[in-house]
Design an enzyme around this catalytic site. Structure first.
Site, mmCIF file in Angstrom:
data_model
loop_
_atom_site.group_PDB
_atom_site.id
_atom_site.type_symbol
_atom_site.label_atom_id
_atom_site.label_comp_id
_atom_site.label_asym_id
_atom_site.label_seq_id
_atom_site.Cartn_x
_atom_site.Cartn_y
_atom_site.Cartn_z
ATOM 1 N N LYS A 155 -6.655 -61.533 -41.197
ATOM 2 C CA LYS A 155 -7.110 -60.655 -40.147
ATOM 3 C C LYS A 155 -8.428 -61.368 -39.391
ATOM 4 O O LYS A 155 -8.932 -62.179 -40.166
ATOM 5 C CB LYS A 155 -8.089 -59.425 -40.860
ATOM 6 C CG LYS A 155 -7.205 -58.666 -41.814
ATOM 7 C CD LYS A 155 -7.666 -57.562 -42.283
ATOM 8 C CE LYS A 155 -8.739 -57.793 -43.548
ATOM 9 N NZ LYS A 155 -8.102 -58.398 -44.723
ATOM 10 N N GLU A 156 -8.563 -61.358 -38.050
ATOM 11 C CA GLU A 156 -9.672 -61.827 -37.369
ATOM 12 C C GLU A 156 -10.944 -61.378 -38.067
ATOM 13 O O GLU A 156 -10.873 -60.116 -38.412
ATOM 14 C CB GLU A 156 -9.611 -61.735 -35.766
ATOM 15 C CG GLU A 156 -8.273 -62.641 -35.319
ATOM 16 C CD GLU A 156 -8.230 -62.276 -33.946
ATOM 17 O OE1 GLU A 156 -9.114 -61.933 -33.128
ATOM 18 O OE2 GLU A 156 -7.093 -62.779 -33.640
ATOM 19 N N CYS A 264 -2.676 -58.481 -31.951
ATOM 20 C CA CYS A 264 -1.599 -58.255 -32.600
ATOM 21 C C CYS A 264 -0.998 -56.930 -32.611
ATOM 22 O O CYS A 264 0.294 -56.725 -32.094
ATOM 23 C CB CYS A 264 -1.759 -58.699 -34.284
ATOM 24 S SG CYS A 264 -2.261 -60.436 -34.307
HETATM 25 P P1 NAD Z 1 -3.714 -68.118 -29.743
HETATM 26 O O1 NAD Z 1 -3.367 -67.771 -28.511
HETATM 27 O O2 NAD Z 1 -5.085 -68.104 -30.378
HETATM 28 O O3 NAD Z 1 -3.241 -69.609 -30.084
HETATM 29 C C1 NAD Z 1 -2.080 -70.290 -29.710
HETATM 30 C C2 NAD Z 1 -2.307 -71.623 -29.578
HETATM 31 O O4 NAD Z 1 -0.995 -72.412 -29.251
HETATM 32 C C3 NAD Z 1 -3.219 -71.998 -28.167
HETATM 33 O O5 NAD Z 1 -4.252 -72.730 -28.524
HETATM 34 C C4 NAD Z 1 -2.210 -72.331 -27.198
HETATM 35 O O6 NAD Z 1 -2.508 -73.659 -26.350
HETATM 36 C C5 NAD Z 1 -1.111 -73.207 -28.052
HETATM 37 N N1 NAD Z 1 0.274 -73.645 -27.472
HETATM 38 C C6 NAD Z 1 1.072 -72.879 -26.764
HETATM 39 N N2 NAD Z 1 2.085 -73.537 -26.532
HETATM 40 C C7 NAD Z 1 2.136 -74.593 -27.114
HETATM 41 C C8 NAD Z 1 3.014 -75.743 -27.408
HETATM 42 N N3 NAD Z 1 4.049 -75.805 -26.767
HETATM 43 N N4 NAD Z 1 2.534 -76.834 -28.084
HETATM 44 C C9 NAD Z 1 1.298 -76.775 -28.657
HETATM 45 N N5 NAD Z 1 0.553 -75.579 -28.731
HETATM 46 C C10 NAD Z 1 0.968 -74.699 -27.857
HETATM 47 O O7 NAD Z 1 -2.781 -67.438 -30.603
HETATM 48 P P2 NAD Z 1 -3.189 -66.905 -32.142
HETATM 49 O O8 NAD Z 1 -3.564 -65.598 -32.269
HETATM 50 O O9 NAD Z 1 -3.367 -67.800 -33.038
HETATM 51 O O10 NAD Z 1 -1.667 -66.343 -32.555
HETATM 52 C C11 NAD Z 1 -0.567 -67.360 -33.043
HETATM 53 C C12 NAD Z 1 0.658 -66.484 -33.532
HETATM 54 O O11 NAD Z 1 0.338 -65.885 -34.745
HETATM 55 C C13 NAD Z 1 1.161 -65.423 -32.719
HETATM 56 O O12 NAD Z 1 2.579 -65.290 -32.679
HETATM 57 C C14 NAD Z 1 0.451 -64.215 -33.358
HETATM 58 O O13 NAD Z 1 1.195 -62.925 -33.247
HETATM 59 C C15 NAD Z 1 0.444 -64.665 -34.776
HETATM 60 N N6 NAD Z 1 -0.498 -63.961 -35.543
HETATM 61 C C16 NAD Z 1 -1.896 -63.920 -34.941
HETATM 62 C C17 NAD Z 1 -3.038 -63.421 -35.889
HETATM 63 C C18 NAD Z 1 -4.373 -63.038 -35.333
HETATM 64 O O14 NAD Z 1 -4.998 -62.400 -35.972
HETATM 65 N N7 NAD Z 1 -4.672 -63.847 -34.170
HETATM 66 C C19 NAD Z 1 -2.616 -62.877 -37.236
HETATM 67 C C20 NAD Z 1 -1.224 -63.111 -37.613
HETATM 68 C C21 NAD Z 1 -0.230 -63.752 -36.933
#
Ligand code: NAD
Length: 451
Positions: A155-156, A264
């Site tokens: 969780k964030e 999410c």
């Molecule tokens: P985010 O947007 O904070 O980070 C994603 C990162 O991926 C960015 O820094 C972006 O520059 C990078 N990126 C994109 N394309 C890329 C590539 N081809 N090569 C290298 N880097 C690349 O996203 P997040 O919140 O960390 O979420 C990531 C995944 O995890 C999503 O699928 C999300 O649903 C899932 N998730 C998120 C959370 C949450 O609380 N944020 C919790 C569980 C799961």
């Protein structure tokens, strides 16, 4: 283990730092050069409690590195986590272009020799994605590799703690090799006995969506109950306690409010609706969850309009809280986006405060800030001066026991719209506030009520 984490956002950065903390050699790669430059300069691009010292320590001790060289990082690693974004596409489905782009890079980065690579999707991806990842890799290599699904449940706001001490770890595998390497990797995180649940890949992929959709459903369900409570003069907080003490229901995620947001729940519910439709399964229950949430986000502006006789032109409102929940600066899909814009569209101006999301707010509301419709305040009390009402949109801890005298003395009128049910209506009335919350009777100032 030599680990590559591709995507250094909320999930990738936390996962990378925590995996380094348990002794692994971790390289986090991202295509965002600015983000990587900041990280290499020791700056953490997001607000997440406990993350900064963890990153600092592991950088200093050489177990954690940041780079934009995705191909080189992947080539050297035994274990590759794909943790890039999966934003909603136009039809609501999860957009897999980033995940598959990384998979293609992995396929092109398979040097001869070395251990068989284990490629893990940590991003939230629809059922069937592991097969697409496998195909994308196999297009470029005939070396053996393993694909797994390891959805993330952090969780964030509590991400480090959640990763270091997860309730459970879910891993979808179809090879004994991947299973035993991942059991080893996660062993330090489950020393107190929480399970690492190994299952087939499709079940792991579905588990993540099912978890988020269930939590979103509880929220929309309680918001529906809140509507009923308002209609008949009941109190949703009592109902919450009444049902939350039933051990079959449990107390979590039963708070009524102005709706769920974040990166999410909204996108994952949408994506699951899409998958259900595609597979011919009736998505009605989740369509309802979405509908309730959309109208819940508009609730506070309707209440404000009602209170001010349908005309907000020339009015000024103080807003406390802009992030989608406390302890994060993340404003993706935050109810504040709907509320602040809703007030400004009706001719009001807004002064807002958030303990951590000021920078993000500057991005999301650049247009309103430019026109002077919105200003961001350094301190929460700075917003209040002469404002027609205070709106609470996020339940940050520093808002929980504020100086009510000061609020009443500073506001232009003693009117509060509380989208998070932070305060007790009877107490607010006693202190002279007109207090509107969600699913609880509106409280009028005690003096007015007794007149
Ligand atoms: P985010 O947007 O904070 O980070 C994603 C990162 O991926 C960015 O820094 C972006 O520059 C990078 N990126 C994109 N394309 C890329 C590539 N081809 N090569 C290298 N880097 C690349 O996203 P997040 O919140 O960390 O979420 C990531 C995944 O995890 C999503 O699928 C999300 O649903 C899932 N998730 C998120 C959370 C949450 O609380 N944020 C919790 C569980 C799961």
């Amino acid at each position: 283990m030599h680990i590559a984490v591709v995507g250094t956002g909320y999930v990738g950065l936390v996962a990378g730092a925590c995996l380094a903390e348990t002794g692994n050699d971790v390289v986090c790669a991202d295509i965002d050069a600015r983000k990587i430059a900041r990280l290499n300069a020791g700056e953490i691009p997001i607000y997440e409690p406990g993350l900064e010292p963890l990153v600092e320590r592991n950088l200093r001790e050489g177990r954690l590195r940041f780079t934009t060289d995705v191909a080189g990082t992947v080539a050297e690693a035994e274990v590759v986590f794909i943790a890039v974004g999966t934003p909603p596409g136009e039809d609501g489905s999860a957009d897999l272009q980033h995940v598959l782009a990384v998979a293609e890079t992995v396929g092109r980065s398979m040097p001869a020799g070395g251990p068989e690579k284990i490629v893990i999707t940590k991003s939230t991806v629809p059922v069937g994605t592991a097969n697409k990842v496998r195909e994308a890799i196999a297009r470029h290599t005939d070396r053996p590799f393993h694909v797994c699904s390891n959805p993330e449940f952090l969780k964030e706001g509590a991400a480090v703690q959640d990763f270091m001490r997860p309730d459970r770890v879910v891993v979808g595998v179809d090879s004994e090799h991947a299973r035993s390497r991942l059991a080893e990797l996660y062993a330090p995180f489950v020393r107190t006995g929480n399970p690492v649940l190994f299952m087939d890949i499709a079940s792991a992929e579905i588990t993540k969506y099912a978890a988020n959709a269930m939590l979103a459903t509880r929220i929309s369900f309680m918001n529906t109950v809140a509507g009923l409570c308002e209609a008949v003069g009941a109190n949703v907080s009592h109902v919450r306690q009444g049902i939350g003490t039933d051990e079959r229901i449990g107390p979590g995620f039963l708070f009524a409010g102005i709706g769920y947001g974040g990166s999410c729940f909204p996108k994952d519910v949408k994506a699951l609706v899409h998958t259900l439709r595609e597979t011919g399964v009736d998505p009605a229950i989740l369509e309802g969850v979405e509908q309730v949430n959309a109208s819940q986000k508009r609730l506070l502006v309707s209440r404000v309009l009602e209170h001010f006789g349908g005309d907000l032109s020339g009015k000024c409102f103080a807003v406390w809280g802009l992030s989608f929940k406390p302890e994060t600066d993340d404003m993706r899909e935050a109810p504040s986006l709907t509320v602040v814009r809703g007030l400004c569209e009706r001719g009001a101006t807004v002064r807002a405060h958030d303990p951590e999301a000021r920078h993000e707010a500057g991005r999301y509301f650049a247009d309103l800030i430019e026109t002077g419709e919105l200003s961001l305040c350094e301190h929460n009390y700075d917003c209040l001066s002469g404002a027609d009402a205070l709106l609470v949109l996020t339940e940050w801890a520093p808002y929980r026991t504020p100086d009510f005298e000061r609020i009443r003395g500073t506001l232009g009128g003693p009117v509060v719209f509380d989208g998070r049910n932070l305060w007790d209506p009877a107490r607010m009335a006693e202190m002279g506030f007109h207090y509107v919350s969600v699913g609880r009777p509106t409280a009028a100032p005690a003096a007015a009520a007794s007149r």
